[in-house]
Design a protein around this motif. Structure first.
Motif, PDB file in Angstrom:
ATOM      1  N   SER A  27       0.830  -1.203   0.000  1.00 44.54           N
ATOM      2  CA  SER A  27       0.000   0.000   0.000  1.00 44.54           C
ATOM      3  C   SER A  27       0.863   1.250   0.000  1.00 44.54           C
ATOM      4  O   SER A  27       1.191   1.812   1.037  1.00 44.54           O
ATOM      5  N   VAL A  28       1.233   1.694  -1.191  1.00 37.32           N
ATOM      6  CA  VAL A  28       2.043   2.904  -1.325  1.00 37.32           C
ATOM      7  C   VAL A  28       1.101   4.101  -1.338  1.00 37.32           C
ATOM      8  O   VAL A  28       0.142   4.144  -2.097  1.00 37.32           O
ATOM      9  N   SER A  29       1.400   5.053  -0.486  1.00 37.61           N
ATOM     10  CA  SER A  29       0.571   6.260  -0.415  1.00 37.61           C
ATOM     11  C   SER A  29       1.473   7.484  -0.358  1.00 37.61           C
ATOM     12  O   SER A  29       2.692   7.372  -0.212  1.00 37.61           O
ATOM     13  N   ASP A  30       0.838   8.633  -0.464  1.00 32.91           N
ATOM     14  CA  ASP A  30       1.610   9.872  -0.351  1.00 32.91           C
ATOM     15  C   ASP A  30       2.133  10.052   1.070  1.00 32.91           C
ATOM     16  O   ASP A  30       3.045  10.819   1.309  1.00 32.91           O
ATOM     17  N   LYS A  31       1.607   9.298   2.015  1.00 33.44           N
ATOM     18  CA  LYS A  31       2.037   9.396   3.416  1.00 33.44           C
ATOM     19  C   LYS A  31       3.251   8.509   3.717  1.00 33.44           C
ATOM     20  O   LYS A  31       4.026   8.817   4.608  1.00 33.44           O
ATOM     21  N   ASN A  32       3.425   7.391   2.973  1.00 33.93           N
ATOM     22  CA  ASN A  32       4.501   6.479   3.323  1.00 33.93           C
ATOM     23  C   ASN A  32       5.552   6.279   2.232  1.00 33.93           C
ATOM     24  O   ASN A  32       6.519   5.550   2.435  1.00 33.93           O
ATOM     25  N   ALA A  33       5.400   6.901   1.090  1.00 35.51           N
ATOM     26  CA  ALA A  33       6.316   6.680  -0.035  1.00 35.51           C
ATOM     27  C   ALA A  33       7.755   7.058   0.316  1.00 35.51           C
ATOM     28  O   ALA A  33       8.690   6.318  -0.008  1.00 35.51           O
ATOM     29  N   ARG A  34       7.959   8.168   0.969  1.00 34.87           N
ATOM     30  CA  ARG A  34       9.311   8.606   1.323  1.00 34.87           C
ATOM     31  C   ARG A  34       9.979   7.592   2.262  1.00 34.87           C
ATOM     32  O   ARG A  34      11.133   7.222   2.078  1.00 34.87           O
ATOM     33  N   GLU A  35       9.232   7.134   3.243  1.00 36.39           N
ATOM     34  CA  GLU A  35       9.768   6.160   4.206  1.00 36.39           C
ATOM     35  C   GLU A  35      10.128   4.841   3.507  1.00 36.39           C
ATOM     36  O   GLU A  35      11.168   4.253   3.784  1.00 36.39           O
ATOM     37  N   ILE A  36       9.275   4.395   2.603  1.00 38.89           N
ATOM     38  CA  ILE A  36       9.547   3.158   1.868  1.00 38.89           C
ATOM     39  C   ILE A  36      10.835   3.302   1.058  1.00 38.89           C
ATOM     40  O   ILE A  36      11.673   2.402   1.036  1.00 38.89           O
ATOM     41  N   GLY A  44      12.331   1.186  -5.840  1.00 43.33           N
ATOM     42  CA  GLY A  44      11.185   1.898  -6.393  1.00 43.33           C
ATOM     43  C   GLY A  44       9.893   1.373  -5.806  1.00 43.33           C
ATOM     44  O   GLY A  44       9.887   0.430  -5.005  1.00 43.33           O
ATOM     45  N   VAL A  45       8.788   1.988  -6.206  1.00 42.31           N
ATOM     46  CA  VAL A  45       7.471   1.598  -5.714  1.00 42.31           C
ATOM     47  C   VAL A  45       6.519   1.372  -6.882  1.00 42.31           C
ATOM     48  O   VAL A  45       6.668   1.982  -7.936  1.00 42.31           O
ATOM     49  N   VAL A  47       2.713   1.877  -7.627  1.00 42.59           N
ATOM     50  CA  VAL A  47       1.581   2.606  -7.064  1.00 42.59           C
ATOM     51  C   VAL A  47       0.287   2.023  -7.617  1.00 42.59           C
ATOM     52  O   VAL A  47       0.134   1.871  -8.829  1.00 42.59           O
ATOM     53  N   GLY A  48      -0.629   1.700  -6.729  1.00 41.16           N
ATOM     54  CA  GLY A  48      -1.924   1.154  -7.133  1.00 41.16           C
ATOM     55  C   GLY A  48      -3.007   2.211  -7.084  1.00 41.16           C
ATOM     56  O   GLY A  48      -3.010   3.178  -7.845  1.00 41.16           O
ATOM     57  N   GLY A  49      -3.913   2.053  -6.134  1.00 36.73           N
ATOM     58  CA  GLY A  49      -5.082   2.922  -6.021  1.00 36.73           C
ATOM     59  C   GLY A  49      -4.763   4.394  -5.855  1.00 36.73           C
ATOM     60  O   GLY A  49      -5.526   5.251  -6.310  1.00 36.73           O
ATOM     61  N   ALA A  50      -3.638   4.706  -5.240  1.00 35.51           N
ATOM     62  CA  ALA A  50      -3.273   6.116  -5.043  1.00 35.51           C
ATOM     63  C   ALA A  50      -3.041   6.827  -6.370  1.00 35.51           C
ATOM     64  O   ALA A  50      -3.129   8.047  -6.446  1.00 35.51           O
ATOM     65  N   SER A  51      -2.784   6.067  -7.423  1.00 32.72           N
ATOM     66  CA  SER A  51      -2.555   6.692  -8.731  1.00 32.72           C
ATOM     67  C   SER A  51      -3.848   7.233  -9.327  1.00 32.72           C
ATOM     68  O   SER A  51      -3.815   7.995 -10.298  1.00 32.72           O
ATOM     69  N   LEU A  52      -4.985   6.858  -8.777  1.00 34.96           N
ATOM     70  CA  LEU A  52      -6.267   7.348  -9.276  1.00 34.96           C
ATOM     71  C   LEU A  52      -6.573   8.759  -8.798  1.00 34.96           C
ATOM     72  O   LEU A  52      -7.469   9.413  -9.330  1.00 34.96           O
ATOM     73  N   ASN A  53      -5.842   9.210  -7.793  1.00 28.34           N
ATOM     74  CA  ASN A  53      -6.011  10.568  -7.273  1.00 28.34           C
ATOM     75  C   ASN A  53      -4.812  11.385  -7.730  1.00 28.34           C
ATOM     76  O   ASN A  53      -3.692  11.178  -7.242  1.00 28.34           O
ATOM     77  N   GLN A  55      -3.607  14.338  -7.172  1.00 25.19           N
ATOM     78  CA  GLN A  55      -2.812  15.047  -6.166  1.00 25.19           C
ATOM     79  C   GLN A  55      -1.982  14.077  -5.345  1.00 25.19           C
ATOM     80  O   GLN A  55      -0.800  14.321  -5.095  1.00 25.19           O
ATOM     81  N   LYS A  56      -2.567  12.967  -4.939  1.00 26.23           N
ATOM     82  CA  LYS A  56      -1.810  11.964  -4.175  1.00 26.23           C
ATOM     83  C   LYS A  56      -0.680  11.385  -5.019  1.00 26.23           C
ATOM     84  O   LYS A  56       0.430  11.194  -4.536  1.00 26.23           O
ATOM     85  N   PHE A  57      -0.979  11.108  -6.288  1.00 29.55           N
ATOM     86  CA  PHE A  57       0.041  10.554  -7.173  1.00 29.55           C
ATOM     87  C   PHE A  57       1.192  11.553  -7.349  1.00 29.55           C
ATOM     88  O   PHE A  57       2.366  11.175  -7.295  1.00 29.55           O
ATOM     89  N   LYS A  58       0.859  12.810  -7.506  1.00 31.10           N
ATOM     90  CA  LYS A  58       1.883  13.860  -7.622  1.00 31.10           C
ATOM     91  C   LYS A  58       2.737  13.909  -6.353  1.00 31.10           C
ATOM     92  O   LYS A  58       3.965  14.031  -6.435  1.00 31.10           O
ATOM     93  N   ASN A  59       2.111  13.783  -5.198  1.00 28.20           N
ATOM     94  CA  ASN A  59       2.853  13.809  -3.930  1.00 28.20           C
ATOM     95  C   ASN A  59       3.777  12.599  -3.803  1.00 28.20           C
ATOM     96  O   ASN A  59       4.875  12.704  -3.267  1.00 28.20           O
ATOM     97  N   ILE A  60       3.341  11.438  -4.298  1.00 24.83           N
ATOM     98  CA  ILE A  60       4.190  10.245  -4.272  1.00 24.83           C
ATOM     99  C   ILE A  60       5.400  10.459  -5.158  1.00 24.83           C
ATOM    100  O   ILE A  60       6.533  10.154  -4.772  1.00 24.83           O
TER     101      ILE A  60
END
Length: 65
Positions: A27-36, A44-45, A47-53, A55-60
């Motif tokens: 579960s890659v999100s804009d909240k945990n991508a940096r930590e991962i 690399g990561v 990205v699944g569902g977060a790519s549908l948003n 703004q979230k995808f841009k933040n990732i």
């Protein structure tokens, strides 16, 4: 090193293992991508569902660059 790299070293030569990229696909999100991406063995990561948003995808993208 990760367990994945340990297994790869049992199968492949050290030169081959250096060329293998490890992508995190949980579960890659804009909240945990940096930590991962701070994990030494993760290259690399996926990205699944977060790519549908957009703004979230841009933040990732910003977090992993």
């Amino acid at each position: 090193n990760s367990g994945i790299k340990r297994v790869l070293r049992q199968i492949y030569t050290p030169e081959q293992v250096k060329k293998i990229n490890i992508l995190y696909g949980g579960s890659v999100s804009d909240k945990n991508a940096r930590e991962i991406m701070q994990e030494r063995s993760v290259n690399g990561v996926l990205v699944g569902g977060a790519s549908l948003n957009p703004q979230k995808f841009k933040n990732i993208i910003k977090a992993v660059n």
